[in-house]
Design a protein around this motif. Sequence first.
Motif, PDB file in Angstrom:
ATOM      1  N   ALA A 176       0.826  -1.205   0.000  1.00 47.51           N
ATOM      2  CA  ALA A 176       0.000   0.000   0.000  1.00 47.51           C
ATOM      3  C   ALA A 176       0.863   1.260   0.000  1.00 47.51           C
ATOM      4  N   ARG A 177       1.952   1.225   0.758  1.00 46.97           N
ATOM      5  CA  ARG A 177       2.851   2.372   0.846  1.00 46.97           C
ATOM      6  C   ARG A 177       4.275   1.872   0.671  1.00 46.97           C
ATOM      7  N   PHE A 178       5.135   2.716   0.104  1.00 45.93           N
ATOM      8  CA  PHE A 178       6.464   2.265  -0.254  1.00 45.93           C
ATOM      9  C   PHE A 178       7.379   3.454  -0.518  1.00 45.93           C
ATOM     10  N   GLY A 179       8.676   3.171  -0.587  1.00 43.74           N
ATOM     11  CA  GLY A 179       9.657   4.148  -1.019  1.00 43.74           C
ATOM     12  C   GLY A 179       9.948   3.979  -2.491  1.00 43.74           C
ATOM     13  N   ALA A 194       6.049  10.185  -6.946  1.00 40.00           N
ATOM     14  CA  ALA A 194       5.831  11.042  -5.789  1.00 40.00           C
ATOM     15  C   ALA A 194       4.790  12.119  -6.072  1.00 40.00           C
ATOM     16  N   LEU A 195       4.803  12.679  -7.286  1.00 38.14           N
ATOM     17  CA  LEU A 195       3.852  13.735  -7.630  1.00 38.14           C
ATOM     18  C   LEU A 195       2.429  13.226  -7.742  1.00 38.14           C
ATOM     19  N   ASP A 196       2.246  12.090  -8.395  1.00 39.96           N
ATOM     20  CA  ASP A 196       0.907  11.609  -8.723  1.00 39.96           C
ATOM     21  C   ASP A 196       0.350  10.601  -7.734  1.00 39.96           C
ATOM     22  N   HIS A 197       1.217  10.077  -6.858  1.00 37.83           N
ATOM     23  CA  HIS A 197       0.771   9.074  -5.883  1.00 37.83           C
ATOM     24  C   HIS A 197       1.350   9.389  -4.503  1.00 37.83           C
ATOM     25  N   PRO A 198       1.160  10.635  -4.028  1.00 43.90           N
ATOM     26  CA  PRO A 198       1.776  11.026  -2.753  1.00 43.90           C
ATOM     27  C   PRO A 198       1.176  10.298  -1.555  1.00 43.90           C
ATOM     28  N   ASP A 199      -0.021   9.721  -1.728  1.00 44.16           N
ATOM     29  CA  ASP A 199      -0.629   8.954  -0.648  1.00 44.16           C
ATOM     30  C   ASP A 199       0.032   7.590  -0.485  1.00 44.16           C
ATOM     31  N   ARG A 200       0.847   7.196  -1.463  1.00 45.66           N
ATOM     32  CA  ARG A 200       1.461   5.872  -1.442  1.00 45.66           C
ATOM     33  C   ARG A 200       2.973   5.935  -1.277  1.00 45.66           C
ATOM     34  N   VAL A 201       3.603   6.961  -1.825  1.00 47.99           N
ATOM     35  CA  VAL A 201       5.058   7.089  -1.754  1.00 47.99           C
ATOM     36  C   VAL A 201       5.418   7.843  -0.479  1.00 47.99           C
ATOM     37  N   VAL A 202       6.109   7.163   0.442  1.00 47.50           N
ATOM     38  CA  VAL A 202       6.424   7.792   1.730  1.00 47.50           C
ATOM     39  C   VAL A 202       7.634   8.712   1.621  1.00 47.50           C
ATOM     40  N   ALA A 203       8.516   8.430   0.690  1.00 50.23           N
ATOM     41  CA  ALA A 203       9.697   9.257   0.467  1.00 50.23           C
ATOM     42  C   ALA A 203      10.309   8.842  -0.863  1.00 50.23           C
ATOM     43  N   VAL A 204      11.057   9.761  -1.485  1.00 49.69           N
ATOM     44  CA  VAL A 204      11.633   9.478  -2.802  1.00 49.69           C
ATOM     45  C   VAL A 204      13.095   9.909  -2.816  1.00 49.69           C
ATOM     46  N   LEU A 378      20.865   4.752   0.537  1.00 42.25           N
ATOM     47  CA  LEU A 378      19.435   4.438   0.610  1.00 42.25           C
ATOM     48  C   LEU A 378      19.023   4.054   2.028  1.00 42.25           C
ATOM     49  N   ARG A 379      19.843   3.250   2.701  1.00 45.33           N
ATOM     50  CA  ARG A 379      19.491   2.860   4.067  1.00 45.33           C
ATOM     51  C   ARG A 379      19.342   4.087   4.953  1.00 45.33           C
ATOM     52  N   ALA A 380      20.309   5.005   4.862  1.00 47.25           N
ATOM     53  CA  ALA A 380      20.293   6.194   5.719  1.00 47.25           C
ATOM     54  C   ALA A 380      19.106   7.096   5.386  1.00 47.25           C
ATOM     55  N   PHE A 381      18.848   7.284   4.086  1.00 42.95           N
ATOM     56  CA  PHE A 381      17.767   8.200   3.719  1.00 42.95           C
ATOM     57  C   PHE A 381      16.400   7.668   4.143  1.00 42.95           C
ATOM     58  N   PHE A 382      16.129   6.402   3.892  1.00 45.52           N
ATOM     59  CA  PHE A 382      14.781   5.870   4.135  1.00 45.52           C
ATOM     60  C   PHE A 382      14.538   5.472   5.585  1.00 45.52           C
ATOM     61  N   ARG A 383      15.583   5.439   6.407  1.00 44.86           N
ATOM     62  CA  ARG A 383      15.419   4.975   7.788  1.00 44.86           C
ATOM     63  C   ARG A 383      14.304   5.706   8.542  1.00 44.86           C
ATOM     64  N   PRO A 384      14.171   7.044   8.455  1.00 41.11           N
ATOM     65  CA  PRO A 384      13.110   7.722   9.212  1.00 41.11           C
ATOM     66  C   PRO A 384      11.696   7.437   8.695  1.00 41.11           C
ATOM     67  N   TYR A 385      11.567   6.825   7.515  1.00 43.96           N
ATOM     68  CA  TYR A 385      10.242   6.667   6.893  1.00 43.96           C
ATOM     69  C   TYR A 385       9.724   5.227   6.942  1.00 43.96           C
ATOM     70  N   ARG A 386      10.421   4.378   7.651  1.00 45.31           N
ATOM     71  CA  ARG A 386      10.015   2.978   7.691  1.00 45.31           C
ATOM     72  C   ARG A 386       8.663   2.795   8.390  1.00 45.31           C
ATOM     73  N   THR A 387       8.431   3.530   9.447  1.00 45.65           N
ATOM     74  CA  THR A 387       7.149   3.422  10.150  1.00 45.65           C
ATOM     75  C   THR A 387       6.003   3.871   9.250  1.00 45.65           C
ATOM     76  N   ALA A 388       6.231   4.949   8.488  1.00 39.17           N
ATOM     77  CA  ALA A 388       5.191   5.461   7.589  1.00 39.17           C
ATOM     78  C   ALA A 388       4.845   4.440   6.506  1.00 39.17           C
ATOM     79  N   ALA A 389       5.825   3.640   6.085  1.00 38.76           N
ATOM     80  CA  ALA A 389       5.574   2.658   5.037  1.00 38.76           C
ATOM     81  C   ALA A 389       4.681   1.518   5.510  1.00 38.76           C
ATOM     82  N   LYS A 390       4.509   1.385   6.821  1.00 41.63           N
ATOM     83  CA  LYS A 390       3.646   0.331   7.343  1.00 41.63           C
ATOM     84  C   LYS A 390       2.187   0.745   7.366  1.00 41.63           C
ATOM     85  N   GLY A 391       1.924   2.061   7.156  1.00 37.34           N
ATOM     86  CA  GLY A 391       0.559   2.564   7.266  1.00 37.34           C
ATOM     87  C   GLY A 391      -0.317   2.161   6.111  1.00 37.34           C
TER      88      GLY A 391
END
Length: 391
Positions: A176-179, A194-204, A378-391
């Motif tokens: 449902a949600r992803f990087g 990211a532009l057209d699916h901001p409800d699904r892309v947690v970070a780019v 990639l690991r460093a950038f996406f680390r803060p958004y892992r919780t959001a990807a579970k939503g």
Amino acid sequence: MPDAEPRPEPFIQQTAPAALDGLRARLRGTRWPDSPEDAGWSQGTDLTWLRELVAYWAEDFDWPAQEKALSRFPRFRVPLGGLGIHYVHVRAAEPARDAMPLILSHGWPDSFWRYTKVIPLLTDPGAHGADPADAFDVVVPDVPGFGYSDRPTDKALDSIAVAGLWSELMSVLGYARFGAAGGDIGSHVSRYLALDHPDRVVAVHRTDGGLPVPGGDPAGLTTEERAWVRDVAAWGATEGAYAAVHRTKPQTAAVGLNDSPAGLAAWIVEKLQAWSDCGGEIERSFTKDEILTNVMLYWLTGTIGSSMRMYRANAAIPPAQLARRVEVPSGFSLFAGDIVRPPRAWLERSTNLVSLTEPARGGHFAAFEEPELYAQELRAFFRPYRTAAKG
């Protein structure tokens, strides 16, 4: 009756021996052009080096071994938008039960090949000296017209349309949600995700700004941005002939490139040499086997023409689309050897910039040239958004 849900099917890559015999015959029969003495790479592909590569390709290159190596990844095809889409899907290794889904988008002149070195580092970081909690479920599709995805029969898809397909693909796979991350054309695709699916892309995350032409009044740009615009124009004048061909008359060049494996290799390896952080020596960044594996994915699928046509499709994207600002949290890793790197001011103007790093090594193909470094980014950038990807 509603349409059935798209159903992925396992993909097995296996080349018929006759196709390899025909390739070797063409390589051995190459009709070589002349070349000015000591031209090197200054006027395009170094002919002396290319002759060496072609001789190796014809006599010693072991494609079945490379094909087997590529088959170590779980690969599938699924019908989306009337096209069969080929993709790699590797789930995170245990014990990473809460892995973050991540879709990686490639560019030209490559395919899923771009990410083959980095996939294991992202899916099983614990096995490579990193934190197992940073694991990803990785999806790497071939853009339509590239690799083992279908070629559009009417016109090439632009990056906006491909982003729509990738959103659908992630739904089919249950995410449902992803990087999202990418480079080259893949930067454009990730941007439109990211532009057209901001409800699904947690970070780019992107490795370049896509060389856009800033809109509006140039007087509103910073001094640094105006200098960058001049650099982009200068780069286009000296290095952009390939893109002009792709945008305007791709079919003319495709006839020769699709017929001559030596010509195809020349068209591709010149970009690998010019855009990588190799100091002018291509084999500092890529082995002959790695180069030829990339070229083979174009030769065997006959996709050089269809891949080039995507430039024409992207050139027709309305300016209003190019001027949109990405509000999804955005990160950039501008590798030292990449081409025409945008300034921070432009990235802040065009995105919700939350991270900007400048790795000291690596070029335009950073995921392949410096996989360990790219994986760390990639690991460093996406680390803060892992919780959001579970939503």
